[in-house]
Design a protein around this motif. Structure first.
Motif, PDB file in Angstrom:
ATOM      1  N   LEU A  60       0.830  -1.195   0.000  1.00  0.00           N
ATOM      2  CA  LEU A  60       0.000   0.000   0.000  1.00  0.00           C
ATOM      3  C   LEU A  60       0.865   1.246   0.000  1.00  0.00           C
ATOM      4  N   PRO A  61       0.442   2.290  -0.700  1.00  0.00           N
ATOM      5  CA  PRO A  61       1.152   3.564  -0.605  1.00  0.00           C
ATOM      6  C   PRO A  61       1.089   4.065   0.844  1.00  0.00           C
ATOM      7  N   PRO A  62       2.165   4.662   1.323  1.00  0.00           N
ATOM      8  CA  PRO A  62       2.206   5.097   2.735  1.00  0.00           C
ATOM      9  C   PRO A  62       1.037   5.977   3.150  1.00  0.00           C
ATOM     10  N   ASP A  63       0.541   6.811   2.255  1.00  0.00           N
ATOM     11  CA  ASP A  63      -0.563   7.697   2.637  1.00  0.00           C
ATOM     12  C   ASP A  63      -1.875   6.959   2.856  1.00  0.00           C
ATOM     13  N   LEU A  64      -2.004   5.732   2.393  1.00  0.00           N
ATOM     14  CA  LEU A  64      -3.231   4.945   2.598  1.00  0.00           C
ATOM     15  C   LEU A  64      -3.196   4.106   3.882  1.00  0.00           C
ATOM     16  N   ILE A  65      -2.014   3.914   4.436  1.00  0.00           N
ATOM     17  CA  ILE A  65      -1.875   2.970   5.551  1.00  0.00           C
ATOM     18  C   ILE A  65      -2.647   3.383   6.813  1.00  0.00           C
ATOM     19  N   PRO A  66      -2.575   4.629   7.275  1.00  0.00           N
ATOM     20  CA  PRO A  66      -3.329   4.945   8.509  1.00  0.00           C
ATOM     21  C   PRO A  66      -4.825   4.657   8.411  1.00  0.00           C
ATOM     22  N   GLN A  67      -5.448   5.038   7.305  1.00  0.00           N
ATOM     23  CA  GLN A  67      -6.882   4.765   7.153  1.00  0.00           C
ATOM     24  C   GLN A  67      -7.138   3.268   7.009  1.00  0.00           C
ATOM     25  N   PHE A  68      -6.262   2.577   6.293  1.00  0.00           N
ATOM     26  CA  PHE A  68      -6.399   1.124   6.134  1.00  0.00           C
ATOM     27  C   PHE A  68      -6.388   0.449   7.503  1.00  0.00           C
ATOM     28  N   ALA A 146      -5.369  -9.779  11.621  1.00  0.00           N
ATOM     29  CA  ALA A 146      -3.934  -9.436  11.555  1.00  0.00           C
ATOM     30  C   ALA A 146      -3.698  -8.162  10.760  1.00  0.00           C
ATOM     31  N   TRP A 147      -4.590  -7.859   9.851  1.00  0.00           N
ATOM     32  CA  TRP A 147      -4.401  -6.670   9.012  1.00  0.00           C
ATOM     33  C   TRP A 147      -4.592  -5.373   9.785  1.00  0.00           C
ATOM     34  N   ALA A 148      -5.102  -5.440  11.000  1.00  0.00           N
ATOM     35  CA  ALA A 148      -5.214  -4.242  11.820  1.00  0.00           C
ATOM     36  C   ALA A 148      -3.832  -3.798  12.306  1.00  0.00           C
ATOM     37  N   PHE A 149      -2.834  -4.659  12.099  1.00  0.00           N
ATOM     38  CA  PHE A 149      -1.456  -4.342  12.527  1.00  0.00           C
ATOM     39  C   PHE A 149      -0.486  -4.348  11.351  1.00  0.00           C
ATOM     40  N   VAL A 150      -0.652  -5.267  10.438  1.00  0.00           N
ATOM     41  CA  VAL A 150       0.243  -5.392   9.278  1.00  0.00           C
ATOM     42  C   VAL A 150      -0.622  -5.434   8.012  1.00  0.00           C
ATOM     43  N   PRO A 151      -0.694  -4.310   7.290  1.00  0.00           N
ATOM     44  CA  PRO A 151      -1.532  -4.296   6.084  1.00  0.00           C
ATOM     45  C   PRO A 151      -1.135  -5.388   5.099  1.00  0.00           C
ATOM     46  N   CYS A 152      -2.129  -6.092   4.613  1.00  0.00           N
ATOM     47  CA  CYS A 152      -1.958  -7.116   3.574  1.00  0.00           C
ATOM     48  C   CYS A 152      -1.055  -8.264   4.035  1.00  0.00           C
ATOM     49  N   SER A 153      -0.973  -8.484   5.341  1.00  0.00           N
ATOM     50  CA  SER A 153      -0.178  -9.586   5.890  1.00  0.00           C
ATOM     51  C   SER A 153      -0.630 -10.916   5.288  1.00  0.00           C
ATOM     52  N   LEU A 154       0.278 -11.878   5.246  1.00  0.00           N
ATOM     53  CA  LEU A 154      -0.095 -13.218   4.789  1.00  0.00           C
ATOM     54  C   LEU A 154      -1.019 -13.909   5.789  1.00  0.00           C
ATOM     55  N   MET A 155      -0.987 -13.474   7.055  1.00  0.00           N
ATOM     56  CA  MET A 155      -1.856 -14.085   8.065  1.00  0.00           C
ATOM     57  C   MET A 155      -3.292 -13.702   7.747  1.00  0.00           C
ATOM     58  N   TYR A 156      -4.112 -14.707   7.557  1.00  0.00           N
ATOM     59  CA  TYR A 156      -5.475 -14.410   7.164  1.00  0.00           C
ATOM     60  C   TYR A 156      -6.282 -13.852   8.319  1.00  0.00           C
ATOM     61  N   ARG A 157      -7.423 -13.285   7.970  1.00  0.00           N
ATOM     62  CA  ARG A 157      -8.276 -12.598   8.940  1.00  0.00           C
ATOM     63  C   ARG A 157      -9.408 -13.533   9.347  1.00  0.00           C
ATOM     64  N   GLY A 158      -9.058 -14.513  10.178  1.00  0.00           N
ATOM     65  CA  GLY A 158      -9.999 -15.568  10.544  1.00  0.00           C
ATOM     66  C   GLY A 158     -11.258 -15.065  11.203  1.00  0.00           C
ATOM     67  N   GLY A 159     -11.136 -14.085  12.085  1.00  0.00           N
ATOM     68  CA  GLY A 159     -12.320 -13.538  12.735  1.00  0.00           C
ATOM     69  C   GLY A 159     -13.175 -12.750  11.761  1.00  0.00           C
ATOM     70  N   VAL A 160     -12.551 -11.929  10.959  1.00  0.00           N
ATOM     71  CA  VAL A 160     -13.273 -11.105   9.990  1.00  0.00           C
ATOM     72  C   VAL A 160     -14.018 -11.984   8.999  1.00  0.00           C
ATOM     73  N   HIS A 161     -13.390 -13.081   8.598  1.00  0.00           N
ATOM     74  CA  HIS A 161     -14.024 -13.959   7.608  1.00  0.00           C
ATOM     75  C   HIS A 161     -14.912 -15.034   8.226  1.00  0.00           C
ATOM     76  N   GLY A 162     -15.098 -14.994   9.528  1.00  0.00           N
ATOM     77  CA  GLY A 162     -16.030 -15.901  10.169  1.00  0.00           C
ATOM     78  C   GLY A 162     -15.538 -17.325  10.329  1.00  0.00           C
ATOM     79  N   LEU A 163     -14.237 -17.535  10.245  1.00  0.00           N
ATOM     80  CA  LEU A 163     -13.714 -18.886  10.452  1.00  0.00           C
ATOM     81  C   LEU A 163     -13.765 -19.265  11.924  1.00  0.00           C
ATOM     82  N   PHE A 164     -13.755 -18.277  12.797  1.00  0.00           N
ATOM     83  CA  PHE A 164     -13.977 -18.494  14.224  1.00  0.00           C
ATOM     84  C   PHE A 164     -14.652 -17.254  14.804  1.00  0.00           C
TER      85      PHE A 164
END
Length: 186
Positions: A60-68, A146-164
């Protein structure tokens, strides 16, 4: 004549290559076929965050990261009880379930497990961090999204996607932090 034959064979090989399903595509189609409709919807839809990661190829471009990061943090849901440290025994079940946490795909955990991935850091002994409120909250939020800390991390977003669920996320936190969990036993 020999040249025409070579050209024809080249075109035939090119056509065969284009008509073959790639191994990734074959695995994706198999997963979509066996996972059911909900699984397919999760796999095929892109939310705003995923669309940005796709658009910028995970950089991500640096200017998009805080909002992301703020948008990803807003997606985190918490247990109704407010308790972020759940039952480590249930957390172990979610951690090891290939259709839910599937955490061993990337992380080491229980030292007795012989098969684990090395894409993510080892979680063996994670509980040494203690159970202070900041450690518990960070662990919970990182697992849930995980993306709340590392944008576009390889760690998937299990809670967001309802896996748990949020409660199961708390159970995963307990599995990582509880001194009686196999991850922390010596």
């Amino acid at each position: 004549m020999k040249r025409k034959a070579l050209l024809a064979m080249g075109l035939l090989a090119f056509g065969l290559a284009l008509s073959q399903v790639s191994p990734f595509r074959a695995r994706l189609e198999a997963a979509l076929g066996s996972g059911g409709r909900e699984f397919a919807q999760v796999m095929l839809s892109q939310d705003r965050g995923q669309a940005l990661c796709s658009q910028y190829r995970d950089r991500l471009p640096p200017d998009l990261i805080p909002q992301f990061l703020a948008e990803q943090k807003a997606l985190i849901k918490y247990p109704k009880s407010g308790k972020l440290l759940g039952d480590w025994r249930n957390g172990e079940k979610v951690f090891t379930d290939p259709k839910r946490g599937n955490c061993y795909a990337c992380h080491a955990g229980d030292p007795k497990e012989v098969a684990y991935g090395t894409m993510g850091p080892s979680l063996t002994g994670y509980g040494q961090r203690g159970t202070s409120e900041p450690v518990v909250r960070y662990t919970y939020e990182k697992i849930y999204n995980a993306w709340a800390f590392v944008p576009c991390s390889l760690m998937y977003r299990g809670g967001v996607h309802g896996l748990f669920t949020p409660e199961e996320t708390a159970d995963l936190v307990a599995y990582l932090l509880d001194p009686n969990s196999p991850i922390n036993r010596r």
